[in-house]
Design a protein around this motif. Structure first.
Motif, PDB file in Angstrom:
ATOM      1  N   THR A 182      18.407  20.321   8.305  1.00  0.00           N
ATOM      2  CA  THR A 182      18.715  21.688   8.852  1.00  0.00           C
ATOM      3  C   THR A 182      18.530  22.568   7.632  1.00  0.00           C
ATOM      4  N   ARG A 184      18.365  27.258   6.915  1.00  0.00           N
ATOM      5  CA  ARG A 184      18.355  28.728   7.367  1.00  0.00           C
ATOM      6  C   ARG A 184      17.247  29.497   6.438  1.00  0.00           C
ATOM      7  N   ASP A 190      12.426  36.711  14.907  1.00  0.00           N
ATOM      8  CA  ASP A 190      12.583  35.560  13.874  1.00  0.00           C
ATOM      9  C   ASP A 190      12.742  36.243  12.335  1.00  0.00           C
ATOM     10  N   GLY A 194      16.117  32.774  10.675  1.00  0.00           N
ATOM     11  CA  GLY A 194      15.429  31.702  11.339  1.00  0.00           C
ATOM     12  C   GLY A 194      16.277  30.425  10.896  1.00  0.00           C
ATOM     13  N   ARG A 196      16.293  26.325  11.402  1.00  0.00           N
ATOM     14  CA  ARG A 196      15.352  25.170  11.621  1.00  0.00           C
ATOM     15  C   ARG A 196      16.278  23.909  11.829  1.00  0.00           C
ATOM     16  N   VAL A 229      15.354  19.685  12.259  1.00  0.00           N
ATOM     17  CA  VAL A 229      14.349  18.407  12.375  1.00  0.00           C
ATOM     18  C   VAL A 229      15.219  17.167  12.721  1.00  0.00           C
ATOM     19  N   SER A 235       6.352  22.800  18.118  1.00  0.00           N
ATOM     20  CA  SER A 235       7.767  23.153  17.830  1.00  0.00           C
ATOM     21  C   SER A 235       8.534  23.821  19.097  1.00  0.00           C
ATOM     22  N   HIS A 247      10.861  26.773  20.037  1.00  0.00           N
ATOM     23  CA  HIS A 247      11.783  27.906  19.662  1.00  0.00           C
ATOM     24  C   HIS A 247      12.702  28.399  20.623  1.00  0.00           C
ATOM     25  N   GLN A 251      14.478  26.776  15.595  1.00  0.00           N
ATOM     26  CA  GLN A 251      13.402  25.896  15.521  1.00  0.00           C
ATOM     27  C   GLN A 251      13.946  24.610  15.584  1.00  0.00           C
ATOM     28  N   ARG A 259      12.139  20.652  15.563  1.00  0.00           N
ATOM     29  CA  ARG A 259      10.902  19.900  15.566  1.00  0.00           C
ATOM     30  C   ARG A 259      10.947  18.242  15.393  1.00  0.00           C
ATOM     31  N   HIS A 268       7.213  18.453  11.626  1.00  0.00           N
ATOM     32  CA  HIS A 268       7.533  19.129  10.223  1.00  0.00           C
ATOM     33  C   HIS A 268       6.831  18.751   9.352  1.00  0.00           C
TER      34      HIS A 268
END
Length: 352
Positions: free
Chosen positions: A63, A65, A90, A93, A95, A97, A138, A140, A160, A162, A167
């Motif tokens: 994770t 940011r 955005d 953000g 993210r 994974v 990805s 969103h 996001q 993914r 990634h």
């Protein structure tokens, strides 16, 4: 929010066409303050999203940011004349994974049914089902923050999600974009690099049993044709060798290791040296101010700066390998394709 959309739109117009440094600096200060306000929304999005995934037994690999870089904001405004800064979704953000495509699809199911309580759901863009022309994949999710604090109420943030493979592709594109000083992820740059990443995107999609790019479907490319094209492009233009040679020469990091702290990564392209400044979670304003000051000194040819947050400092290189010029996972996948081409004898006679 503290600044209305019209105010931010106006500030965005000023920084694109300011006639005086005073006018530019005042607009930039307003944009930086507005950008910083998104940090609280990102904190809450993370704290509410992760339990939802945990309840569904979805394993999260990484994770992170981040606040969108000023250079990225300016570039986006420049190539999209109709876009207004206040409409960007955005700026902040978050993210996530996950391991594989099954986990990604499960995450999509969970988050389309359950909305974090402090947010309104705005929309979803599935770039796995319908990948971007560049090959980007990805999913969103856009959310609008609900808060009793009028300064931050209504802040829009992007999540996001993914897979590890997606990634690795995205980070390799960012790395190549940094070194070529082009926005490859926006389909800008040399055709050699753009085509290389499109081919790898479709091959990665086949591995994850997802749709290949529309352009490749139209040309009726199958896996073997794509493998052959990748081999030929890689031998001709030495893409993987270029990426392999781009490891950073050194890292200077403060010893502080804050849980969910903020980190400013500053990469010097000439020395290939990365400097990391660390800030505690409670010092977000200090981190944002330091970030803004460093951005004023950024030159596209000299360095790049980003403000990010990860659970632990040691996860920085996994979450943001592009800022360490590290594409090892991506290169490993490319090397496998190259070897399989040889084994399957897919190599053209005129390619050595």
């Amino acid at each position: 929010m503290k600044y209305g959309r019209h105010q931010i739109d106006k500030a965005g117009e000023i920084i694109m066409s300011a006639k005086s440094s005073k006018e530019y600096d005042e607009a930039m200060q307003k944009i930086n303050e507005w950008r910083t306000l998104h940090l609280t929304a990102l904190d809450n999005l993370q704290s509410e999203i992760l339990p939802l995934l945990n309840q569904s037994n979805i394993t999260v690999v990484l994770t992170s940011r981040r606040l969108k870089r000023i250079t990225s904001i300016l570039y986006k405004l420049d190539i999209n004349p109709e876009m207004r800064l206040g409409g960007m979704q955005d700026i902040g953000g978050f993210r996530i994974v996950v391991n594989d495509i099954n986990a990604l699809q499960n995450t999509k199911k969970v988050l389309t049914k359950q909305v974090p309580q402090s947010f309104d759901f705005v929309k979803i863009m599935d770039y796995v089902e319908s990948p971007k022309e560049s090959g980007y994949r990805s999913i969103h999710f856009i959310y609008k923050y609900k808060s009793t604090d009028e300064n931050i109420n209504g802040a829009k943030v992007e999540l996001q999600v993914r897979t590890k493979l997606q990634h690795s592709w995205a980070m390799a594109v960012e790395t190549a974009g940094l070194i070529t000083r082009t926005s490859l992820k926006s389909s800008m740059g040399s055709d050699e690099w753009l085509d290389f990443f499109k081919i790898t995107s479709s091959l990665f999609a086949i591995k994850e049993k997802q749709p290949i790019l529309k352009a490749h479907i139209e040309k009726k490319y199958d896996m073997y044709c794509l493998m052959k094209l990748l081999y030929e492009a890689n031998v001709t233009f030495n893409h993987s060798d270029t990426l392999k040679a781009l490891r950073v020469s050194g890292i200077h990091a403060q010893k502080e290791n804050f849980k969910n702290g903020y980190y400013i990564l500053n990469i010097d392209f000439q020395s290939k040296f990365v400097t990391i400044q660390a800030f505690s979670k409670d010092d977000e304003n200090e981190a944002s101010t330091a970030y803004s000051e460093l951005e004023k000194k950024v030159t596209d040819e000299g360095n790049a700066v980003v403000l990010v947050s990860v659970p632990k400092m040691k996860e920085l290189q996994e979450a943001y390998p592009s800022y360490f010029l590290n594409t090892s996972e991506f290169i490993a996948a490319i090397d496998t394709v190259m070897e399989n081409c040889k084994k399957l004898k897919l190599i053209s006679r005129n390619v050595k």
